[in-house]
Structures are given as structure tokens and as C-alpha cells.
Scaffold this motif. Structure first.
Motif, PDB file in Angstrom:
ATOM      1  N   GLY A 154     -63.206   0.935  50.374  1.00 49.32           N
ATOM      2  CA  GLY A 154     -63.259   1.601  49.072  1.00 49.32           C
ATOM      3  C   GLY A 154     -62.266   0.979  48.116  1.00 49.32           C
ATOM      4  O   GLY A 154     -61.228   0.437  48.529  1.00 49.32           O
ATOM      5  N   GLY A 155     -62.576   1.038  46.818  1.00 50.36           N
ATOM      6  CA  GLY A 155     -61.679   0.477  45.816  1.00 50.36           C
ATOM      7  C   GLY A 155     -61.550  -1.026  45.969  1.00 50.36           C
ATOM      8  O   GLY A 155     -62.535  -1.766  45.948  1.00 50.36           O
ATOM      9  N   ARG A 156     -60.321  -1.484  46.180  1.00 48.48           N
ATOM     10  CA  ARG A 156     -60.039  -2.914  46.310  1.00 48.48           C
ATOM     11  C   ARG A 156     -60.238  -3.436  47.729  1.00 48.48           C
ATOM     12  O   ARG A 156     -60.026  -4.629  47.988  1.00 48.48           O
ATOM     13  N   VAL A 157     -60.600  -2.562  48.655  1.00 45.97           N
ATOM     14  CA  VAL A 157     -60.873  -2.952  50.043  1.00 45.97           C
ATOM     15  C   VAL A 157     -62.377  -2.890  50.241  1.00 45.97           C
ATOM     16  O   VAL A 157     -62.989  -1.832  50.095  1.00 45.97           O
ATOM     17  N   MET A 158     -62.996  -4.000  50.565  1.00 43.44           N
ATOM     18  CA  MET A 158     -64.458  -4.065  50.570  1.00 43.44           C
ATOM     19  C   MET A 158     -64.980  -4.902  51.720  1.00 43.44           C
ATOM     20  O   MET A 158     -64.241  -5.666  52.348  1.00 43.44           O
ATOM     21  N   SER A 235     -52.180  -5.137  60.604  1.00 40.78           N
ATOM     22  CA  SER A 235     -51.527  -3.853  60.888  1.00 40.78           C
ATOM     23  C   SER A 235     -51.970  -2.757  59.922  1.00 40.78           C
ATOM     24  O   SER A 235     -52.333  -1.659  60.331  1.00 40.78           O
ATOM     25  N   GLY A 236     -51.946  -3.049  58.609  1.00 38.05           N
ATOM     26  CA  GLY A 236     -52.316  -2.009  57.653  1.00 38.05           C
ATOM     27  C   GLY A 236     -52.433  -2.554  56.249  1.00 38.05           C
ATOM     28  O   GLY A 236     -52.045  -3.689  55.959  1.00 38.05           O
ATOM     29  N   VAL A 237     -52.971  -1.714  55.359  1.00 39.66           N
ATOM     30  CA  VAL A 237     -53.128  -2.111  53.960  1.00 39.66           C
ATOM     31  C   VAL A 237     -52.910  -0.895  53.070  1.00 39.66           C
ATOM     32  O   VAL A 237     -53.287   0.227  53.427  1.00 39.66           O
ATOM     33  N   THR A 238     -52.277  -1.122  51.955  1.00 37.58           N
ATOM     34  CA  THR A 238     -52.212  -0.104  50.900  1.00 37.58           C
ATOM     35  C   THR A 238     -52.748  -0.758  49.630  1.00 37.58           C
ATOM     36  O   THR A 238     -52.775  -1.984  49.501  1.00 37.58           O
ATOM     37  N   GLN A 239     -53.215   0.073  48.706  1.00 28.73           N
ATOM     38  CA  GLN A 239     -53.709  -0.468  47.443  1.00 28.73           C
ATOM     39  C   GLN A 239     -53.235   0.402  46.293  1.00 28.73           C
ATOM     40  O   GLN A 239     -53.032   1.604  46.435  1.00 28.73           O
ATOM     41  N   ASP A 240     -53.022  -0.242  45.153  1.00 25.50           N
ATOM     42  CA  ASP A 240     -52.636   0.463  43.938  1.00 25.50           C
ATOM     43  C   ASP A 240     -53.247  -0.271  42.751  1.00 25.50           C
ATOM     44  O   ASP A 240     -54.096  -1.159  42.929  1.00 25.50           O
ATOM     45  N   ASP A 241     -52.806   0.067  41.568  1.00 22.77           N
ATOM     46  CA  ASP A 241     -53.385  -0.549  40.367  1.00 22.77           C
ATOM     47  C   ASP A 241     -53.120  -2.049  40.291  1.00 22.77           C
ATOM     48  O   ASP A 241     -53.822  -2.778  39.581  1.00 22.77           O
ATOM     49  N   VAL A 246     -51.118  -6.132  52.205  1.00 22.69           N
ATOM     50  CA  VAL A 246     -51.533  -6.209  53.607  1.00 22.69           C
ATOM     51  C   VAL A 246     -50.336  -6.525  54.483  1.00 22.69           C
ATOM     52  O   VAL A 246     -49.514  -7.400  54.159  1.00 22.69           O
ATOM     53  N   THR A 247     -50.238  -5.822  55.613  1.00 22.93           N
ATOM     54  CA  THR A 247     -49.157  -6.039  56.581  1.00 22.93           C
ATOM     55  C   THR A 247     -49.757  -6.474  57.914  1.00 22.93           C
ATOM     56  O   THR A 247     -50.776  -5.916  58.357  1.00 22.93           O
ATOM     57  N   LEU A 258     -57.660  -8.192  45.936  1.00 22.60           N
ATOM     58  CA  LEU A 258     -58.568  -7.413  46.782  1.00 22.60           C
ATOM     59  C   LEU A 258     -58.514  -7.906  48.213  1.00 22.60           C
ATOM     60  O   LEU A 258     -58.034  -9.009  48.503  1.00 22.60           O
ATOM     61  N   LEU A 259     -59.032  -7.068  49.118  1.00 25.59           N
ATOM     62  CA  LEU A 259     -59.124  -7.393  50.546  1.00 25.59           C
ATOM     63  C   LEU A 259     -60.589  -7.345  50.957  1.00 25.59           C
ATOM     64  O   LEU A 259     -61.259  -6.313  50.796  1.00 25.59           O
TER      65      LEU A 259
END
Length: 460
Positions: A154-158, A235-241, A246-247, A258-259
Motif C-alpha cells: 500500500g502507498g509507496r510499498v507496491m 527486516s522492515g520498512v516504514t514510509q512517510d511523505d 528500509v532496514t 518507493l519499495l
């Protein structure tokens, strides 16, 4: 008792590559066929996979040609990438192929039943309030783009589904997965001007290919400025504006616009009644015998839901096979290792048969011989300004068991490689064939001349 008009010789559940191929061949053989599809016939390959991605890759090749024209004495200027124009071209290709497929289905009098189908018995498929009865059932419900546990799309992760509809070129992208899909998108976006980083948990990009090709592929991507991080898990990802962050498990972090999650495709079998009807599933895949029979009634399975290579041409072949099997033609079983594989990036990878490691595992190191022929000795490859090589794998004093290539446009050469491997040809057999000059196809001929002990434009 089935309603009037709902009894068929064959009911095919799923209108993708395997399903529609089974339907077309069965109808050609005089069978009455119902083809059940919830979306559009053609499936992932035509609408969200092979065709649209290869259209993007061709647009990327055009961009590279425009950018690099000066090297050939043609002075050009790449002004910009117009993604609306690229998508119009891509969608036009899809539209024409889709229209052609619809015409074929109509001409062969196949009844397309729109809606979600569910297997409700050894001879029945339920679609809405309609029950379709088939003397034989063919399951071809395809696959979906996987994610990882806890990684929400969702969002920037696709996934590739969303990436194919982007109306802009990202300034930067992180691609999770260095297999075929991830490598193809990396190639496209780099050609379009993006900064690209691939994250791959295994030690090499395109890890299912021969290691020599994987290493050469990595060198080519590095030369193109495509970054990659190998051998460490996500390991993980966060997204913001501002983008995605990505970690990896080793603590490294990467930032981008984007990812793209390209970690493979899973079988679309959940909630379709397969297990309830006694079919054997393993991690969601339908288990069949070599004749693609599920072991239940007259139920067969084809395509991405069957364990093995998830390739459209494998689906086509399996669909045709099952239709002929049902018609009593007793076709030869499909040999998985004889199916060609292509990664349509820049450079391309094309292969068929066993890798060197696979041949060693099968026949023993002392019984395996390999040869590499550098494309630098091939006239047409010099004209195209491409680098790469052909790698041949054979049983010692025996037939060729693997053909592997890397370089621009080598996917167009794999047809001959497929014939060589599947017909168990000896190097001497192929060396006797005359290949047109100057063609890249000639590189195969030269490689076999060398393997037969009589090299022309190569050192022995």
C-alpha cells in the motif's frame, strides 16, 4: 441434474495462459468447453505480467538507444520519459493481443463464464448461482504477487501489479528481490533515469541461473550503476511523505521514493474448494502426477498452481498437453528441465537445461564438461555493442544438457538451445550445422565448434 446448457466435456477454471491454452486446444479437438474467468481471459501474463513488462523493457531499450546514439555516429537527445505515452503504447499492445484472443475463443465456440468459480465436486464448478458440469475439470487459477509476513502492500510499498500502472518515473526505488521480476524492473527504471537498489537475501542476483551467468549479470548491472545488496535478509520498512525507509537484518538502511516487493508469486488456490474435494496441496500448490492429474476424479491442474517454473509458456504447454491427454492422444510428458527461461533485462539472460551445478549433482563432476564462448568473438554482437557469453554444459562424451547465455537480445536465440537440449544433441551434431553470418545465432554455432574441438573465432 445440471441446468440446460451447463454440461460440457471440459470445464476450465481460470482463463490465464494454462487455462485458455487448454480451452483452445480442447475446442480444436471437438470438445465442448466452458472457460471460467473472474477478470479478463489472458490472465496475469497478458494483462499484468509478461506482455506489459516486456513493453516497458522495449521502451527502456529505445530510451537507451536515444541516449547512446552518439556512440554510433547518430546524434540524439533524450528529452524526457513520458510515462503517459509509454503506458499508452503498453496498453495498446495488450489491447490488440486481448482482442485477438477474444476472437480465437469466440471462433472456437468456447463459452466464457464470467465470475469467481469454485470447485464443488469432482465434475462441478459453481459460478454464482450457476452450476457447470464437466466430464473433465481443468484447474488453472494462476498466481498472485507475494509479499513477506508483516509487509503490507500500500502507498509507496507496491508489487509489480501497481508498478505497471505508475504514471511517473520514481527518482529512486528499492527493489526487494533480485530474481527475474525484480531484475527486469530494475533494468527498466534505470533506463528511465531512476536510482535503483536491489535487496536480495541470497548470495547472487537471478539465483536460479548458472552461477557464471549470475556473476556476469552482477558485473553488468554494476557497470550500469544499478546498486544491489546481497546475502542479507530484509527486516522492515516504514514510509512517510518523503519516501520509504528500509532496514536489513544486519542494520543497514536504505531510503528511496518507493519499495517494489518482488519476492515471487504464490499459487491462487485459497477458498476455491480444492482441499474440500480431496486435492493434495503443498504450500498452496496443487500436487499432480507427471500427466498433470490431481489424483481426484477427472480433475487436472496446469500453470502456476502446479509446483515448478512459473512461466507463461510452461502454462501454454501444460494446457495443450492436458487437452490432448483428455482427448486420448497420449502426448509425451513435459520435461521441466527442457523448458527455456529468459530474463528480459539489459543484458538479457536465456537458458535451458541444467546449470553446471545441476549437471554435477546429477551426473557427477567427473562426467561434466563445460565451455564458455565470449560474444566478443561474434561479429553481430560487436555491431550491437553488447558483451556476454554462451556457456555450454554437456555430459562428458555425451549429449548437451544445458545452454546458458547472457547478452543483448539472447532471448531470441534460446529456441535453438531448446532443440539441442531436448533432442539430446551431441556437440559434433550441432558443429556440423551452418549458422548465418553475421548473426548472434552464430555465437551458438561457434561455441559448439569449440566444444567439438575445432574452434574458429575462439581459442581452444
Amino acid at each position: 441434474m445440471a441446468d440446460t446448457g451447463t454440461a460440457f466435456d471440459i470445464v476450465v477454471l481460470g482463463g490465464g495462459s494454462g487455462g485458455y491454452a487448454a480451452a483452445l486446444r480442447a475446442a480444436e479437438l471437438g470438445k465442448t468447453v466452458a472457460l471460467v474467468e473472474a477478470d479478463k481471459v489472458g490472465g496475469t501474463c497478458l494483462h499484468r505480467g509478461c506482455i506489459p513488462t516486456k513493453a516497458l523493457l522495449h521502451a527502456a531499450e529505445v530510451a537507451d538507444t536515444a541516449r547512446e546514439g552518439e556512440a554510433f555516429g547518430v546524434h540524439t537527445h533524450l528529452e524526457r520519459i513520458d510515462m503517459n505515452g509509454v503506458n499508452k503504447y503498453k496498453d495498446g499492445v495488450i489491447g490488440r493481443l486481448y482482442k485477438g484472443l477474444q476472437g480465437l475463443i469466440k471462433a472456437r465456440k468456447i463459452e466464457v463464464v464470467e465470475g469467481w468459480g469454485k470447485l464443488t465436486g469432482p465434475n462441478t464448478v459453481q459460478v454464482g448461482d450457476r452450476t457447470l458440469t464437466g466430464e473433465h475439470i481443468v484447474l488453472g487459477t494462476g498466481s498472485y504477487a507475494r509479499s513477506l509476513p508483516g509487509l503490507e502492500i500500500g502507498g509507496r510499498v507496491m508489487t509489480s501489479d501497481q508498478a505497471l500502472t505508475l504514471d511517473f518515473v520514481p527518482k529512486s526505488a528499492i527493489i526487494l528481490g533480485g530474481g527475474v521480476i525484480g531484475s527486469e524492473f530494475a533494468s527498466v527504471w534505470k533506463s528511465f533515469g531512476a536510482d535503483v537498489t536491489i535487496i536480495e537475501a541470497l548470495p547472487h542476483l537471478v539465483p536460479n541461473e548458472d552461477e557464471a551467468l549470475s556473476k556476469a549479470f552482477e558485473r553488468a548491472f554494476r557497470k550500469r550503476g544499478i546498486n544491489f545488496n546481497l546475502g542479507v535478509r530484509f527486516s522492515g520498512v516504514t514510509q512517510d511523505d518523503n519516501g520509504v525507509h528500509v532496514t536489513l537484518e544486519d542494520g543497514k538502511t536504505f531510503d528511496a521514493d518507493l519499495l517494489l516487493v518482488a519476492v515471487g508469486r504464490g499459487p491462487s488456490t485459497s477458498g476455491l474448494g480444492y482441499e474440500e474435494q480431496g486435492l493434495t496441496l503443498d504450500r498452496g500448490f496443487v500436487i499432480t502426477d507427471e500427466r498433470l492429474h490431481t489424483g481426484v476424479g477427472n480433475i487436472y491442474a496446469v500453470g502456476d498452481i502446479v509446483p515448478g517454473l512459473q512461466l507463461a509458456h510452461r502454462g501454454f504447454a501444460q494446457g495443450i498437453f492436458v487437452a490432448e491427454e483428455i482427448a486420448g492422444l497420449n502426448p509425451p510428458a513435459i520435461v521441466e528441465s527442457g523448458i527455456p527461461r529468459v530474463t528480459y533485462s539489459e543484458p538479457e539472460i536465456a537458458s535451458v537445461g541444467l546449470t553446471e551445478a545441476g549437471a554435477v549433482a546429477t551426473h557427477g563432476a567427473e562426467n561434466v564438461e563445460t565451455l564458455e564462448y565470449n560474444l566478443g568473438g561474434n561479429g553481430k554482437s560487436q555491431i550491437l555493442a553488447t558483451q556476454g557469453f554462451v556457456k555450454l554444459v554437456r555430459q562428458k562424451d555425451g549429449p548437451v544438457v544445458g545452454v546458458h547465455m547472457i547478452g543483448a537480445r539472447v532471448g531470441e536465440l534460446i529456441g535453438e538451445g531448446q532443440l539441442i537440449v531436448n533432442w539430446e544433441a551431441y556437440p559434433e551434431d550441432v558443429a556440423a550445422l551452418v549458422h548465418a553470418h553475421p548473426t548472434q545465432n552464430e555465437a551458438l554455432g561457434e561455441a559448439f565448434l569449440a566444444l567439438a574441438g575445432k574452434p574458429l573465432h575462439a581459442h581452444n
